[in-house]
Design a protein around this motif. Structure first.
Motif, mmCIF file in Angstrom:
data_model
loop_
_atom_site.group_PDB
_atom_site.id
_atom_site.type_symbol
_atom_site.label_atom_id
_atom_site.label_comp_id
_atom_site.label_asym_id
_atom_site.label_seq_id
_atom_site.Cartn_x
_atom_site.Cartn_y
_atom_site.Cartn_z
ATOM 1 N N GLY A 31 1.129 -1.209 0.284
ATOM 2 C CA GLY A 31 -0.195 -0.244 0.110
ATOM 3 C C GLY A 31 0.710 1.571 -0.199
ATOM 4 N N HIS A 51 -0.811 8.746 -1.028
ATOM 5 C CA HIS A 51 -1.767 8.285 -1.627
ATOM 6 C C HIS A 51 -3.209 7.689 -0.578
ATOM 7 N N ASP A 69 -3.286 4.572 0.801
ATOM 8 C CA ASP A 69 -4.558 3.831 0.370
ATOM 9 C C ASP A 69 -3.260 2.446 0.318
ATOM 10 N N ARG A 90 -4.077 -0.334 -8.694
ATOM 11 C CA ARG A 90 -5.557 -0.286 -8.202
ATOM 12 C C ARG A 90 -5.850 -1.341 -7.737
#
Length: 480
Positions: A339, A344, A346, A480
């Protein structure tokens, strides 16, 4: 003499320095990370203490005179880990580390419950931080949390073993997201929301405040003076800042370790509301710090080295440098192995190689990893500037800073010259030792720091990386 101990992710490092900040003795012991499930990252707290024992045993055997002259000890450690201890101070489960990404849903819940969360603690809730991880434990492992009597960070577990005292400094603890960062005390509402009582948390001290005394039997074992004091210390990012001299507002450094840390000291508390950045207290009195973090920097290099079965990463980097590859000859690598935090935020991002051909060589893969980390740090640089950080001189430290090529790539990607620090490996341990000296009345920094080497921005290399960065960003959707 002053002893600094840094409990890192890949190993424990210890350094003894003299009154002029010269390193007198150093030792280290390795650590391993367990990843039992995707997005999980754990270590056994007992392994931290065993590594400290091995490190100090080595110092006592190899440098007994230096250990006998130690006036104080400072502690540094990997930040954000969650260690649960029972009534007898035994670990109840492996610690959840800073790069553990399992608590994404809990982050969203905390943000829903506390509309002023960022203003309280300095940043949005993110999966690697203790508050959401404790909420995850309350939901998924309630029996462990019910049995827990203490919650400690990595270096504070070591402090407990070393001194018998359950204490933490306000700098490291400000990153738990359980503390009123500006006020400097635990936040009872946040503790309760995560299923934690104030009595489970360590007492808070300042980084240069004496927090305990080395146990008599351990002082004898390691030939330390009886009654050796142990300072509060700080998180490894804060201690690395002190180690490289980032002790005034505007001072900055980039640490190329397991993660990539971009740290800026600030005399203002500026909560970070976006782009996966975070603001905490610095281990220097009256200062805060803004940070952008690439979760897998040296970790990405170790990963590709493992794939290539390289026995030694230093030799591998030297081979890459000797090959004199240019960015046009290497693929694009996005370093999101676990991650990503900045920019980001994320935990589900994954790493990618793109642009591979029949001609792509193993050394090209390694350089692509170094370039990818450099470009990710450039993303962090831009996020910091956009947040209002006032960045002055930027130092470069950490194990990756030993590579001249990597230093050149980072300078080119950011478009700013860097000061290459001489204490690349012992930065956090050096900072911890400096805090130890300050705790007994000495100066925080004694050395002038004039040894640093300037890494300039090479125009041709910068232009190549700017072109490649467009591809780097275009391939983000593949992650992603």
């Amino acid at each position: 003499m002053y002893l600094g101990i840094d409990i890192g992710t890949s190993g424990v490092k210890a350094a003894v320095i003299d009154e002029q900040d010269r390193s007198v003795a150093e030792a280290a012991a390795p650590l391993a990370v367990s990843r039992p499930r995707p997005q999980w990252a754990e270590q056994r707290p007992q392994d931290w203490w065993r590594a400290v024992e091995l490190t100090l045993d080595a110092l006592a055997a190899d440098s007994p005179a230096a250990m006998a002259a130690v006036k104080a000890i400072g502690l540094s450690g990997q930040m954000l880990g969650v260690t649960l201890l029972d009534r007898a101070d035994r670990p109840l489960r492996p610690a959840l580390l800073w790069n553990d990404g399992r608590a994404g849903a809990e982050c969203r819940e905390l943000e829903r419950r506390f509309h002023d969360f960022t203003e309280r603690v300095g940043c949005r809730p993110m999966p690697g931080f203790p508050a959401p991880k404790l909420l995850w434990l309350a939901r998924h492992e309630p029996a462990a949390l019910d049995r827990a009597c203490r919650v400690l960070l990595a270096k504070d577990y070591v402090r407990l073993c070393l001194t018998g005292e359950a204490a933490s400094d306000r700098a490291d603890s400000s990153a738990t997201l359980l503390m009123d960062t500006a006020g400097g005390d635990w936040d009872d509402a946040l503790l309760a929301a995560c299923g934690i009582a104030r009595t489970m948390m360590p007492r808070l001290v300042d980084s240069a405040e004496i927090a305990g005394i080395v146990r008599a039997e351990l002082a004898a074992r390691w030939r330390l003076p009886a009654g050796t004091p142990v300072a509060g210390g700080g998180g490894d990012n804060m201690c690395a800042g002190i180690g490289v001299g980032a002790v005034r507002s505007g001072d900055a450094y980039i640490g190329l370790g397991t993660s990539g840390v971009y740290f800026v000291a600030n005399d203002r508390f500026i909560p970070s509301r976006f782009a996966g950045m975070h603001t905490h207290r610095h281990a220097v009195a009256a200062l805060y710090c803004q940070q952008a973090v690439v979760l897998s920097a040296g970790a990405s290099l170790a990963w590709v080295g493992g794939l290539l079965r390289a026995p030694d990463l230093s030799s591998l980097m030297a081979e890459v440098e000797a090959a004199e590859l240019i960015p046009a000859e290497t693929p694009v690598f996005t370093p999101y192995l676990g991650g990503e935090r900045t920019p980001h935020d994320d935990p589900t991002l994954t790493a990618t190689f793109s642009g591979l051909t029949h001609e792509t060589s193993p050394l090209a893969l390694v350089q692509a990893v170094m370039e990818g980390v450099a470009m990710a740090l450039a993303d962090g640089h831009e996020a910091l500037i956009e947040s209002g950080a006032r960045v002055g001189e930027v130092r470069l430290t950490g194990g990756g800073a030993r590579s001249t090529l990597w230093a050149r790539l980072v300078a080119a990607a950011l478009g700013i010259p860097l000061r290459l620090q001489p204490h690349a490996q012992t930065g956090p341990a050096l900072g911890a030792a400096r805090l130890a000296r300050q705790s007994v009345g000495g100066p925080l920094i004694a050395a002038s720091g004039s040894e640093a080497i300037i890494v300039p921005v090479e125009p041709s290399l910068r232009e190549q990386l700017l072109q490649k960065r467009a591809l780097f960003r275009r391939h983000l959707h593949l992650s992603r």
